[in-house]
Scaffold this motif. Sequence first.
Motif, short mmCIF file in Angstrom:
data_model
loop_
_atom_site.label_atom_id
_atom_site.label_comp_id
_atom_site.label_asym_id
_atom_site.label_seq_id
_atom_site.Cartn_x
_atom_site.Cartn_y
_atom_site.Cartn_z
N LEU A 160 0.82 -1.21 0.00
CA LEU A 160 0.00 0.00 0.00
C LEU A 160 0.86 1.26 0.00
O LEU A 160 0.56 2.24 -0.69
N ARG A 161 1.95 1.23 0.80
CA ARG A 161 2.85 2.38 0.82
C ARG A 161 3.48 2.60 -0.55
O ARG A 161 3.61 3.75 -1.02
N GLU A 165 3.07 5.76 -2.89
CA GLU A 165 4.22 6.50 -3.43
C GLU A 165 4.11 6.62 -4.95
O GLU A 165 4.38 7.68 -5.52
N ARG A 166 3.73 5.50 -5.60
CA ARG A 166 3.58 5.55 -7.06
C ARG A 166 2.48 6.53 -7.45
O ARG A 166 2.60 7.26 -8.43
N TRP A 167 1.38 6.52 -6.67
CA TRP A 167 0.28 7.43 -6.95
C TRP A 167 0.72 8.88 -6.79
O TRP A 167 0.41 9.73 -7.64
N ILE A 171 0.94 11.67 -9.67
CA ILE A 171 0.26 12.97 -9.55
C ILE A 171 1.26 14.11 -9.74
O ILE A 171 1.02 15.07 -10.46
N ALA A 172 2.42 13.97 -9.05
CA ALA A 172 3.44 15.02 -9.17
C ALA A 172 3.94 15.12 -10.60
O ALA A 172 4.23 16.21 -11.10
N GLY A 173 4.05 13.96 -11.27
CA GLY A 173 4.54 13.97 -12.65
C GLY A 173 3.58 14.66 -13.60
O GLY A 173 4.00 15.31 -14.55
#
Length: 530
Positions: A160-161, A165-167, A171-173
Amino acid sequence: MLQPFSPAALAPPSPLPMVPILTFPESTVLIVDDTPADARLLMTALEPLGCQMRLSQTGALALRSIETQLPTAILLDVRLPDSNGYDLCERLKANPRSHPVPVIFTSALSDTFDKVRAFDVGGVDYIVKPFHPAEVLARVRLHLTEHQLRRQLEAQNQELRQQQERWQLAIAGTGDGIVDWNRAAGTVFVSDHLKRMLGYGPDTWPPLATHWGDLLHPDDRDRTADTLRDYFGQRITDYRLELRLRCADGSYRWMLARGRALWNGDPWPLRMVGSFQDISERKEIEDMKAEFVSLVSHELRTPLTGIQGALKLLASGAFDRQPDRVRELLEIAQADSDRLMRLIEDILHLERLESGAYPLDLRPCPLAEAIAQAVRTVSPLAEAVRITIDTAPTAAIAFADHDAVVQILTNLLGNAIKFSPPATAIDLQVSAQGDGWLVLSVRDRGRGIPPQYLTSIFDRFWQVDVSDSRQKGGTGLGLAICQQLVQRHGGHLWAESTPGQGSTFHFTLAAIACPLTEHRPPPQGAPPLP
């Protein structure tokens, strides 16, 4: 009252259903006990678990075994030949590597004090000798199951972590702001990036989170509500809308809103996640493009109309016997053709400048040479209206593109001549401003520019008097080109004017040498140097 006899009453009770015993083939149980009979009993009792088992008869051997391979669980006798189990358990719990391993104490000591001490040093259970195999099996199976579930939970939490992090990276990308509306939970999550995009902070956003209508531009509210109704009613499959959101300073920014909803049999969605992409710059470019196309179309149509009209009159034959009228129409067509060509060349030149496709050859540029070349270029235009151009000798050298400087001066001198009364003078001066900067100034004695137009005159196709400018052959792009050229040099271009007395245009260039007898202060209204 006696009940009737039933043979079934004498039948043995039905056996309880067999519950399959969980096995743990990947688990290892370390038995620490110096009594062989007890050790064999423990190993026999644990055989149904299918786990691996190791035996250590002393505390020292147990520590070496644990260091070699960490077990899943430890059955620890309280009394050992070289130590006691309490001290050994404290050492294991003090070691971060062995700390998570469950320790089950085994002992003939049944006093409450001994049991409490076992739990105080970190034990998870306490089995009293003599052992009952079923009890040993049940307790160890419980702790192995708990250990296995804990590892699975840790693995799931880790996954989940990683997904989180990927999410977050995704989003940041994208650079988008995220909103998660959970209707079931009655919560609205707003990403920090969206708050920053609109200039809001954590303390100012929450009151607005439940009142999205307050954030929408008034002109976009009905359109947004209609789109949401269509999407919630599943009349459209995608929620995608361009709208404006209010920033903390009261301004609005254009956003591309996209969303996906989750339904659960209810006409209203159970949850909706949306993203907001800032498209303000794109909308500004689109507006500028539309305006530019409109202006260019208008400016191109004017000379083309003149050319077309002249050619139609000539083609009609109405003036075949009037050579003077034919010559006049041809001159009109030629003048409009020249103006059309200048307009196209200026548009292409300006586009090359703004796109960076126009390279500058920056090198030491003696300004006296550039000034002389520009004056020679405009001399025929000045002589036709008896205008003189006064220049003071200068030995200043700028770090600039010679041809670009000549073009800037030619455009400024040409404008000054066009809008100056006949038989007047134009001044061209070079002075020093600040450390390492030169100011070139072109002053005319024309009718001047109204104060409200002093900044607008550098926009594309902007002219104080369009009809007058066209009569004088202007395209409306000269000052825009000058501004781009000056900015490419790192300088500034600005104007000062007094209506009825004339105008002065100034621009700055980086200096290599400034052998000027007079060090003049910056003209009034000059922008700050970079």
